[in-house]
Design a protein around this motif. Structure first.
Motif, PDB file in Angstrom:
ATOM      1  N   HIS A 260       0.801  -1.224   0.000  1.00 45.00           N
ATOM      2  CA  HIS A 260       0.000   0.000   0.000  1.00 45.00           C
ATOM      3  C   HIS A 260       0.836   1.277   0.000  1.00 45.00           C
ATOM      4  O   HIS A 260       0.299   2.356  -0.086  1.00 45.00           O
ATOM      5  CB  HIS A 260      -0.975  -0.004   1.190  1.00 45.00           C
ATOM      6  N   TRP A 261       2.144   1.179   0.114  1.00 47.76           N
ATOM      7  CA  TRP A 261       2.970   2.384   0.040  1.00 47.76           C
ATOM      8  C   TRP A 261       3.289   2.766  -1.398  1.00 47.76           C
ATOM      9  O   TRP A 261       3.840   3.827  -1.661  1.00 47.76           O
ATOM     10  CB  TRP A 261       4.275   2.199   0.813  1.00 47.76           C
ATOM     11  N   ARG A 262       2.959   1.905  -2.338  1.00 50.00           N
ATOM     12  CA  ARG A 262       3.402   2.148  -3.712  1.00 50.00           C
ATOM     13  C   ARG A 262       2.686   3.326  -4.360  1.00 50.00           C
ATOM     14  O   ARG A 262       3.282   4.108  -5.080  1.00 50.00           O
ATOM     15  CB  ARG A 262       3.172   0.884  -4.541  1.00 50.00           C
ATOM     16  N   ASP A 263       1.388   3.438  -4.116  1.00 47.41           N
ATOM     17  CA  ASP A 263       0.579   4.471  -4.762  1.00 47.41           C
ATOM     18  C   ASP A 263       0.448   5.671  -3.826  1.00 47.41           C
ATOM     19  O   ASP A 263      -0.171   5.560  -2.767  1.00 47.41           O
ATOM     20  CB  ASP A 263      -0.810   3.906  -5.092  1.00 47.41           C
ATOM     21  N   SER A 290      12.682 -10.795  -9.065  1.00 44.51           N
ATOM     22  CA  SER A 290      11.916  -9.871  -9.905  1.00 44.51           C
ATOM     23  C   SER A 290      11.046  -8.957  -9.050  1.00 44.51           C
ATOM     24  O   SER A 290      10.939  -7.756  -9.335  1.00 44.51           O
ATOM     25  CB  SER A 290      11.057 -10.652 -10.906  1.00 44.51           C
ATOM     26  N   GLU A 291      10.433  -9.495  -8.022  1.00 50.92           N
ATOM     27  CA  GLU A 291       9.635  -8.659  -7.120  1.00 50.92           C
ATOM     28  C   GLU A 291      10.524  -7.685  -6.351  1.00 50.92           C
ATOM     29  O   GLU A 291      10.177  -6.521  -6.159  1.00 50.92           O
ATOM     30  CB  GLU A 291       8.853  -9.538  -6.138  1.00 50.92           C
ATOM     31  N   ILE A 296      12.424  -1.842  -5.857  1.00 55.09           N
ATOM     32  CA  ILE A 296      13.466  -0.826  -6.023  1.00 55.09           C
ATOM     33  C   ILE A 296      13.039   0.203  -7.061  1.00 55.09           C
ATOM     34  O   ILE A 296      13.186   1.416  -6.860  1.00 55.09           O
ATOM     35  CB  ILE A 296      14.800  -1.483  -6.424  1.00 55.09           C
ATOM     36  N   ASP A 297      12.487  -0.267  -8.177  1.00 56.49           N
ATOM     37  CA  ASP A 297      12.020   0.639  -9.230  1.00 56.49           C
ATOM     38  C   ASP A 297      10.983   1.628  -8.688  1.00 56.49           C
ATOM     39  O   ASP A 297      11.007   2.815  -9.028  1.00 56.49           O
ATOM     40  CB  ASP A 297      11.416  -0.155 -10.381  1.00 56.49           C
ATOM     41  N   ARG A 330      22.135  -2.503  -8.331  1.00 56.39           N
ATOM     42  CA  ARG A 330      21.324  -1.301  -8.156  1.00 56.39           C
ATOM     43  C   ARG A 330      21.832  -0.398  -7.032  1.00 56.39           C
ATOM     44  O   ARG A 330      21.219   0.617  -6.723  1.00 56.39           O
ATOM     45  CB  ARG A 330      19.871  -1.703  -7.877  1.00 56.39           C
ATOM     46  N   ASN A 331      22.968  -0.766  -6.435  1.00 54.14           N
ATOM     47  CA  ASN A 331      23.545  -0.003  -5.330  1.00 54.14           C
ATOM     48  C   ASN A 331      22.548   0.168  -4.183  1.00 54.14           C
ATOM     49  O   ASN A 331      22.375   1.240  -3.620  1.00 54.14           O
ATOM     50  CB  ASN A 331      24.051   1.368  -5.794  1.00 54.14           C
TER      51      ASN A 331
END
Length: 394
Positions: A260-263, A290-291, A296-297, A330-331
């Motif tokens: 729920h933090w994504r949006d 992949s998840e 990270i993205d 991705r550091n």
């Protein structure tokens, strides 16, 4: 009165009340009212700019570590209280971490350690930092935690439940003490005292203000889990302010852990506070590579350094060999859950909560080494050493 508390009272009582009225309604609301009487510390330092956070991160190198509890401790209280604190064990276990190539450890503290033995706890914590520094390991200290048993107490800790993952872990401070207005000052003293002790100490990496604050862990008091989350939401901004009042040279964070933090539009109040107040961004991921990279993205757009403070659930596809190459590319700093197997029993899967295991699984769920320093998986340790760029031990 804080904005969070006004929203809470309005939601449950249909109108906005003043402090005097709040003190007359249930005790856990009185605890919220107590927050309004504590200054937010106008002298507190502001949140770091993104430039400052990135400059700090660039000096650290790739952060590689684990969530560390001594093998003889069932929880964070037992690890640090008198009688069970074991500096010789700590020195031995951290020497293994250094040989593996780790340069940091995430370490949970607890307010009850401060409330019951301030001087002794401060002394032991100072010794711990010194031991860690002797192995070139910087601790990331966790101040509060909303996971597992909500009724923590100092003193002798109950033994682990046989065959159950992390059965002796305790929340800090727990819902019961969050309801106690008198204890609010103890919490503030704990935060400012511990952070102040190391505010200018470069041997400490940073401050993880609250672990999974919106975790709906089962509560055994009269407070429902949703009410506990509302109360935590009221406390959390103050805790960030209390830490900043000590003006530490280290960054602050609090790891987001659910989707729920994504949006930004649908983000929970607690997740919003975490992301808006953190100097560096941290998150938890027990998913496959992949998840992990997808998370990270999603966080990269915030423009701040990112670290994963919990991963490693081998049965679920979260493995050392799968996660660490992504993190290094991705550091992103990475802390796997569990370093040394012991009384926490986190080598057992989560489903042991429903059905205790009668035998040790051949493939551990989490953790990396046995209490005597042997690897759970030699190939796994060699893989970590290769990524960390350290020579393999004889």
């Amino acid at each position: 009165m804080s904005h969070q508390l006004r929203r809470y009272l309005s939601k449950h009582y249909g109108h906005v009340v003043d402090r005097r009225t709040a003190l007359k309604i249930p005790l856990y609301l009185a605890a919220g009212a107590a927050l309004t009487r504590l200054p937010l510390a106008s002298a507190a330092a502001p949140r770091w700019s993104a430039d400052r956070a990135n400059a700090w991160y660039a000096k650290q190198g790739w952060l590689l570590g684990a969530n560390y509890v001594t093998s003889n401790a069932v929880n964070q209280i037992e690890m640090f209280q008198a009688g069970t604190y074991d500096p010789h064990r700590i020195a031995g276990e951290l020497s293994v971490a250094k040989r593996i190539g780790m340069n940091t450890m995430r370490v949970f503290l607890h307010d009850q350690l401060w409330a019951t033995d301030q001087a002794g706890f401060s002394s032991r914590l100072s010794q711990f930092v010194t031991i860690a520094a002797s192995h070139n390991i910087k601790p990331l200290f966790v101040l509060f935690d909303s996971c597992w048993d909500p009724r923590p107490n100092a003193g002798r800790q109950r033994p682990p439940i046989k065959g159950v993952h992390n059965s002796g872990w305790v929340q800090g401070p727990g819902a019961q003490r969050l309801q106690d207005p008198a204890y609010t000052r103890v919490l503030q003293s704990y935060v400012t005292g511990v952070v102040g002790q190391f505010a200018n100490d470069p041997r400490v990496l940073g401050w993880d203000v609250w672990n999974e604050p919106d975790n709906p862990a089962k509560d055994y008091s009269e407070v429902e889990s949703t009410d506990k989350q509302e109360l935590v939401a009221a406390f959390l901004p103050h805790v960030f302010q209390w830490v900043r009042a000590a003006r530490p040279v280290q960054p602050l964070t609090s790891g987001v852990w659910q989707g729920h933090w994504r949006d930004p539009g649908g983000r929970s109040e607690i997740a919003s506070v975490q992301l808006e107040h953190s100097d560096i961004i941290s998150f938890h991921s027990y998913g496959d590579p992949s998840e992990f990279e997808a998370r990270i993205d999603e966080l990269t757009g915030l423009g701040r350094p990112i670290i994963c403070t919990e991963y490693l659930a081998r049965n679920l596809g979260s493995t050392v060999e799968g996660i660490l190459p992504v993190a290094k590319r991705r550091n992103v700093g990475a802390y796997n859950w569990g370093f040394v197997a012991g009384k926490t029993q986190t080598y057992l899967p989560w489903d042991s909560w429903q059905q205790p295991y009668t035998e040790l699984p051949q493939r551990w769920f989490s953790d990396l080494i046995h209490p005597d320093g042997r690897a759970h998986d030699d190939d796994e340790i060699r893989f970590i050493q290769k990524l960390a760029g350290v020579a393999r031990p004889a």
